[in-house]
Design a protein around this motif. Structure first.
Motif, PDB file in Angstrom:
ATOM      1  N   THR A   1       0.813  -1.222   0.000  1.00  0.00           N
ATOM      2  CA  THR A   1       0.000   0.000   0.000  1.00  0.00           C
ATOM      3  C   THR A   1       0.848   1.275   0.000  1.00  0.00           C
ATOM      4  O   THR A   1       0.311   2.360  -0.182  1.00  0.00           O
ATOM      5  CB  THR A   1      -0.905   0.057   1.242  1.00  0.00           C
ATOM      6  OG1 THR A   1      -0.075   0.098   2.414  1.00  0.00           O
ATOM      7  CG2 THR A   1      -1.867  -1.111   1.291  1.00  0.00           C
TER       8      THR A   1
ATOM      9  N   THR B   1      -2.065  10.394   3.528  1.00  0.00           N
ATOM     10  CA  THR B   1      -3.433  10.826   3.207  1.00  0.00           C
ATOM     11  C   THR B   1      -3.544  11.890   2.119  1.00  0.00           C
ATOM     12  O   THR B   1      -4.630  12.124   1.607  1.00  0.00           O
ATOM     13  CB  THR B   1      -4.147  11.361   4.469  1.00  0.00           C
ATOM     14  OG1 THR B   1      -3.459  12.526   4.939  1.00  0.00           O
ATOM     15  CG2 THR B   1      -4.207  10.296   5.553  1.00  0.00           C
TER      16      THR B   1
ATOM     17  N   GLN C   1      -3.217   7.481  -6.360  1.00  0.00           N
ATOM     18  CA  GLN C   1      -4.032   7.446  -5.155  1.00  0.00           C
ATOM     19  C   GLN C   1      -3.090   7.590  -3.966  1.00  0.00           C
ATOM     20  O   GLN C   1      -1.882   7.476  -4.103  1.00  0.00           O
ATOM     21  CB  GLN C   1      -4.790   6.117  -5.054  1.00  0.00           C
ATOM     22  CG  GLN C   1      -5.805   5.906  -6.168  1.00  0.00           C
ATOM     23  CD  GLN C   1      -6.524   4.595  -5.975  1.00  0.00           C
ATOM     24  OE1 GLN C   1      -7.461   4.509  -5.195  1.00  0.00           O
ATOM     25  NE2 GLN C   1      -6.075   3.577  -6.675  1.00  0.00           N
ATOM     26  N   THR C   2      -3.657   7.810  -2.803  1.00  0.00           N
ATOM     27  CA  THR C   2      -2.842   7.879  -1.591  1.00  0.00           C
ATOM     28  C   THR C   2      -2.696   6.475  -0.997  1.00  0.00           C
ATOM     29  O   THR C   2      -3.531   5.595  -1.253  1.00  0.00           O
ATOM     30  CB  THR C   2      -3.480   8.799  -0.538  1.00  0.00           C
ATOM     31  OG1 THR C   2      -4.687   8.201  -0.073  1.00  0.00           O
ATOM     32  CG2 THR C   2      -3.743  10.192  -1.082  1.00  0.00           C
TER      33      THR C   2
ATOM     34  N   GLN D   1      -5.881   5.458   0.754  1.00  0.00           N
ATOM     35  CA  GLN D   1      -6.958   5.011  -0.129  1.00  0.00           C
ATOM     36  C   GLN D   1      -6.775   3.541  -0.500  1.00  0.00           C
ATOM     37  O   GLN D   1      -7.734   2.777  -0.508  1.00  0.00           O
ATOM     38  CB  GLN D   1      -7.003   5.874  -1.396  1.00  0.00           C
ATOM     39  CG  GLN D   1      -7.538   7.262  -1.174  1.00  0.00           C
ATOM     40  CD  GLN D   1      -7.382   8.146  -2.399  1.00  0.00           C
ATOM     41  OE1 GLN D   1      -6.341   8.175  -3.046  1.00  0.00           O
ATOM     42  NE2 GLN D   1      -8.443   8.872  -2.723  1.00  0.00           N
TER      43      GLN D   1
ATOM     44  N   GLN E   1      -7.569   1.403   2.558  1.00  0.00           N
ATOM     45  CA  GLN E   1      -9.009   1.350   2.800  1.00  0.00           C
ATOM     46  C   GLN E   1      -9.703   0.443   1.788  1.00  0.00           C
ATOM     47  O   GLN E   1     -10.618  -0.296   2.144  1.00  0.00           O
ATOM     48  CB  GLN E   1      -9.597   2.759   2.767  1.00  0.00           C
ATOM     49  CG  GLN E   1      -9.214   3.572   3.966  1.00  0.00           C
ATOM     50  CD  GLN E   1      -9.615   5.033   3.865  1.00  0.00           C
ATOM     51  OE1 GLN E   1      -9.830   5.574   2.789  1.00  0.00           O
ATOM     52  NE2 GLN E   1      -9.706   5.691   5.022  1.00  0.00           N
ATOM     53  N   GLN E   2      -9.272   0.482   0.540  1.00  0.00           N
ATOM     54  CA  GLN E   2      -9.845  -0.421  -0.474  1.00  0.00           C
ATOM     55  C   GLN E   2      -9.567  -1.865  -0.119  1.00  0.00           C
ATOM     56  O   GLN E   2     -10.449  -2.716  -0.219  1.00  0.00           O
ATOM     57  CB  GLN E   2      -9.262  -0.100  -1.853  1.00  0.00           C
ATOM     58  CG  GLN E   2      -9.708   1.192  -2.429  1.00  0.00           C
ATOM     59  CD  GLN E   2      -8.905   1.616  -3.645  1.00  0.00           C
ATOM     60  OE1 GLN E   2      -8.170   0.826  -4.223  1.00  0.00           O
ATOM     61  NE2 GLN E   2      -9.044   2.882  -4.031  1.00  0.00           N
TER      62      GLN E   2
END
Length: 175
Positions: free
Chosen positions: A37, A149, A159-160, A163, A166-167
């Motif tokens: 991530t 973030t 994307q961060t 994100q 969280q996905q």
């Protein structure tokens, strides 16, 4: 250990870099990163390198990652510094998975974390010039939040890291 021999586990990288605030001398920043991530899991500053500081950083990072995703076993990647090859650090790595000594130049190696350090230094440290350990620690908190973030990552499809985490968390909840 070559990447082809790594077991299928969540890769977490840890390393330390030196920063020299003018009123402090040498300060070591331990950074822990989730490779998948790109989440900066921990950014901790200490006045010295030590196996205990490395272990504290790793534990803080793993605890942070467990807030977002469910992971049973980890592949901890670091260089061969004495803080990472120490008995306490290695024992903890065995408890939570495996450890691999990596170089920046190796495919799948420490290049991701080294890029994080470059971002830390150029986007925060050099711009804000912390004068001592206290100011550096406050700056690290701001960096950690901004990096996870707000900063968009090309490697993550702009994307961060948050994100992406969280996905992944949503996918786990729906399974």
């Amino acid at each position: 250990m070559p990447e082809s021999k790594w077991p299928e586990k969540r890769r977490v990288q840890i390393d330390a870099t030196m920063i020299q605030p003018p009123k402090e001398g040498k300060v070591w920043v331990y950074q822990v990163l989730d490779v998948k991530t790109r989440l900066s899991l921990a950014s901790l500053a200490f006045s010295q390198l030590s196996s205990w500081n490395a272990l504290h950083g790793l534990k803080a990072g793993i605890n942070e990652l467990n807030k977002y995703v469910s992971v049973d076993r980890f592949m901890i990647q670091s260089d061969g510094g004495s803080d990472f090859t120490s008995a306490p650090f290695q024992a903890h790595c065995k408890e939570i998975g495996d450890w691999a000594k990596c170089k920046t130049s190796h495919k799948g190696g420490m290049g991701v974390l080294e890029r994080l350090y470059r971002t830390l230094k150029y986007e925060m440290v050099f711009r804000h010039d912390p004068q001592n350990l206290t100011e550096l620690k406050a700056l690290l908190q701001k960096f950690h939040l901004w990096y996870n973030t707000e900063r968009l990552h090309a490697a993550l499809g702009y994307q961060t890291p948050m994100q992406i985490a969280q996905q992944e968390g949503k996918m786990l909840l729906s399974a």
